[in-house]
Scaffold this motif. Sequence first.
Motif, mmCIF file in Angstrom:
data_model
loop_
_atom_site.group_PDB
_atom_site.id
_atom_site.type_symbol
_atom_site.label_atom_id
_atom_site.label_comp_id
_atom_site.label_asym_id
_atom_site.label_seq_id
_atom_site.Cartn_x
_atom_site.Cartn_y
_atom_site.Cartn_z
ATOM 1 N N ALA A 1 -7.903 -7.595 10.750
ATOM 2 C CA ALA A 1 -8.226 -6.208 10.458
ATOM 3 C C ALA A 1 -7.455 -5.769 9.224
ATOM 4 O O ALA A 1 -7.936 -5.041 8.181
ATOM 5 C CB ALA A 1 -7.833 -5.442 11.678
ATOM 6 N N THR B 1 -3.846 5.971 -6.069
ATOM 7 C CA THR B 1 -5.264 5.601 -5.833
ATOM 8 C C THR B 1 -6.168 6.582 -6.921
ATOM 9 O O THR B 1 -7.053 6.292 -7.475
ATOM 10 C CB THR B 1 -5.809 5.686 -4.481
ATOM 11 N N ALA C 1 0.602 6.104 -2.219
ATOM 12 C CA ALA C 1 -0.606 5.512 -2.143
ATOM 13 C C ALA C 1 -1.647 6.686 -2.902
ATOM 14 O O ALA C 1 -2.661 6.386 -3.372
ATOM 15 C CB ALA C 1 -1.113 5.230 -0.879
ATOM 16 N N SER C 2 -1.601 7.734 -2.452
ATOM 17 C CA SER C 2 -2.632 8.911 -2.601
ATOM 18 C C SER C 2 -2.633 8.976 -4.001
ATOM 19 O O SER C 2 -3.642 9.148 -4.680
ATOM 20 C CB SER C 2 -2.311 10.305 -1.828
ATOM 21 N N ILE D 1 -8.754 -6.823 5.998
ATOM 22 C CA ILE D 1 -9.777 -5.889 5.697
ATOM 23 C C ILE D 1 -9.336 -4.496 4.840
ATOM 24 O O ILE D 1 -9.769 -4.094 3.923
ATOM 25 C CB ILE D 1 -10.913 -5.830 6.681
ATOM 26 N N ARG D 2 -8.340 -3.984 5.703
ATOM 27 C CA ARG D 2 -7.864 -2.868 5.347
ATOM 28 C C ARG D 2 -7.406 -2.849 3.567
ATOM 29 O O ARG D 2 -7.244 -1.916 2.987
ATOM 30 C CB ARG D 2 -6.851 -2.235 6.145
ATOM 31 N N VAL E 1 -12.567 -10.674 0.099
ATOM 32 C CA VAL E 1 -12.940 -10.347 1.405
ATOM 33 C C VAL E 1 -13.282 -11.814 2.288
ATOM 34 O O VAL E 1 -12.791 -11.963 3.276
ATOM 35 C CB VAL E 1 -14.176 -9.376 1.809
ATOM 36 N N ILE F 1 0.692 -1.222 -0.092
ATOM 37 C CA ILE F 1 -0.084 -0.034 0.006
ATOM 38 C C ILE F 1 0.773 1.178 0.096
ATOM 39 O O ILE F 1 0.562 2.178 -0.741
ATOM 40 C CB ILE F 1 -0.786 0.096 1.264
ATOM 41 N N ASP F 2 1.767 1.119 0.662
ATOM 42 C CA ASP F 2 2.698 2.195 0.937
ATOM 43 C C ASP F 2 3.819 2.597 -0.097
ATOM 44 O O ASP F 2 4.814 3.245 0.095
ATOM 45 C CB ASP F 2 3.293 2.529 2.402
ATOM 46 N N ILE G 1 -9.939 -2.683 -4.124
ATOM 47 C CA ILE G 1 -11.125 -2.078 -4.746
ATOM 48 C C ILE G 1 -10.997 -1.169 -6.015
ATOM 49 O O ILE G 1 -11.536 -1.714 -7.185
ATOM 50 C CB ILE G 1 -12.264 -1.666 -3.855
ATOM 51 N N PRO G 2 -10.147 -0.313 -6.095
ATOM 52 C CA PRO G 2 -10.169 0.515 -7.167
ATOM 53 C C PRO G 2 -9.379 -0.066 -8.113
ATOM 54 O O PRO G 2 -9.762 -0.016 -9.394
ATOM 55 C CB PRO G 2 -9.388 1.893 -6.887
ATOM 56 N N LEU H 1 -8.899 -3.891 1.246
ATOM 57 C CA LEU H 1 -9.636 -3.440 0.575
ATOM 58 C C LEU H 1 -9.556 -1.966 -0.012
ATOM 59 O O LEU H 1 -9.922 -1.815 -1.145
ATOM 60 C CB LEU H 1 -11.043 -3.368 1.198
ATOM 61 N N ALA H 2 -9.101 -1.062 0.934
ATOM 62 C CA ALA H 2 -8.945 0.310 0.543
ATOM 63 C C ALA H 2 -8.150 0.457 -0.705
ATOM 64 O O ALA H 2 -8.297 1.344 -1.304
ATOM 65 C CB ALA H 2 -8.203 0.855 1.788
#
Lengths: 206, 206
Positions: B159, B110, B106-107, B162-163, B197, B98-99, B169-170, B165-166
């Motif tokens: 957890a 995305t 990430a920002s 699940i994260r 999920v 993610i990072d 998904i895109p 997903l952030a």
Amino acid sequence: MNASRSDSPTRRTGRPIDRSSDALVLSSALELLAERDYERFTVDEVAARTGKAKTTLYRRWPTKEDLVLAAISAIGRPPELDALPETGSLRSDLLAVIDSPWLGGASRRTSIFASLIFATRNSERIARAVRAEVTEPYVDIYRRILSRAANGQDAADRASRIRVLAEVIPAMSTHRLGSGSESPSRDFFVSVVDEVVLPALMSARP
Amino acid sequence: MNASRSDSPTRRTGRPIDRSSDALVLSSALELLAERDYERFTVDEVAARTGKAKTTLYRRWPTKEDLVLAAISAIGRPPELDALPETGSLRSDLLAVIDSPWLGGASRRTSIFASLIFATRNSERIARAVRAEVTEPYVDIYRRILSRAANGQDAADRASRIRVLAEVIPAMSTHRLGSGSESPSRDFFVSVVDEVVLPALMSARP
DNA sequence: GACTTACGCTACTACTAAGTAGCGTAAGTC
DNA sequence: GACTTACGCTACTTAGTAGTAGCGTAAGTC
């Protein structure tokens, strides 16, 4: 067919406005908006589909943006908002919302939501309208169902809580987009996880 | 600076093509694509931002679609694909992806992904390119990390799964959109739930 | 220096879509 | 029937943008 002799504030003479076709126009506009993005959405096409003259549409809604805004307003509020489903199980409550015939059923509704997300990019007024008139009330339904379920009840149905994502996500995304965030989609997804998924999981301890 | 006497298949005389500016053009195109949707993306604007002449861009990429396709191809593959992070814990593996600084972090990444989702609506070629060159390999990273974790290890970190997903998904949405589904966004979200999920949850039994 | 190809620039064409003008007619009221 | 307002139609203006033509010049090779 008669009535109203000495009239209301506004005079009523001459050919009356044909309000009966407004609903048709706005629903066609919404339909078209679900198919195309805002840029490709043309007033000419709406006119063609409804059999109306383009000029007539422009007399009623002075700009394309106004027409789209009217179409959004015409969506109205989801009926579930007034009478939250109370079927006895969380799962069926959620399914009742998901399978609501509102806006033509789940499939068409989600398609419309997706298009509205696109549209929020093109106009701040549209972004605000979508958020206020569509997203907020709709997301609110899920919030209320989930928080109600968090207090006991059918706490075991974990899978169905996750499945709610399938509908919540497109709704919530309009909630966040266009609000000035630097990375709206990431913010949005993180918020879905934090506000919806994790609480739902935490309250589900088999 | 000298070399290559009797040349390669193609002759090399006259002013050479300035390949050095290609990267600048394509990254500017991608940047612009992240800001605007495909319709509002103009070749003129790319020319203005890069200081190039519009005609020069058209000589290299005959159409706007070609330019966008080239920009997509120039994204390349995420570096993590070759060396999957192996930090010891699932959580930090996921965070490492993610990072990742890939595509500006990430920002921005995305944000670019979100724009590419929009673009897939406008061209089937673009939809295919996004799927093949961006989405598939990226989603593959998550698939591999999750399936590796499913076999033991750090199975408790629910957890963080699940994260994921952030970001997933895109990425996955481009995977589904534009493939002719009637309700692509619903299909997509359901597939995320079913493929990512739920399996992640099932394999996480504290 | 002759030659060749790429680049920058200034038009230009073609097209699409937003929004307007003006006229004839339909549908009402009095 | 006189009057008034809405509608449909055709045609127009305006604006933005994809893509092209043609010229002069830059940057190389031989």
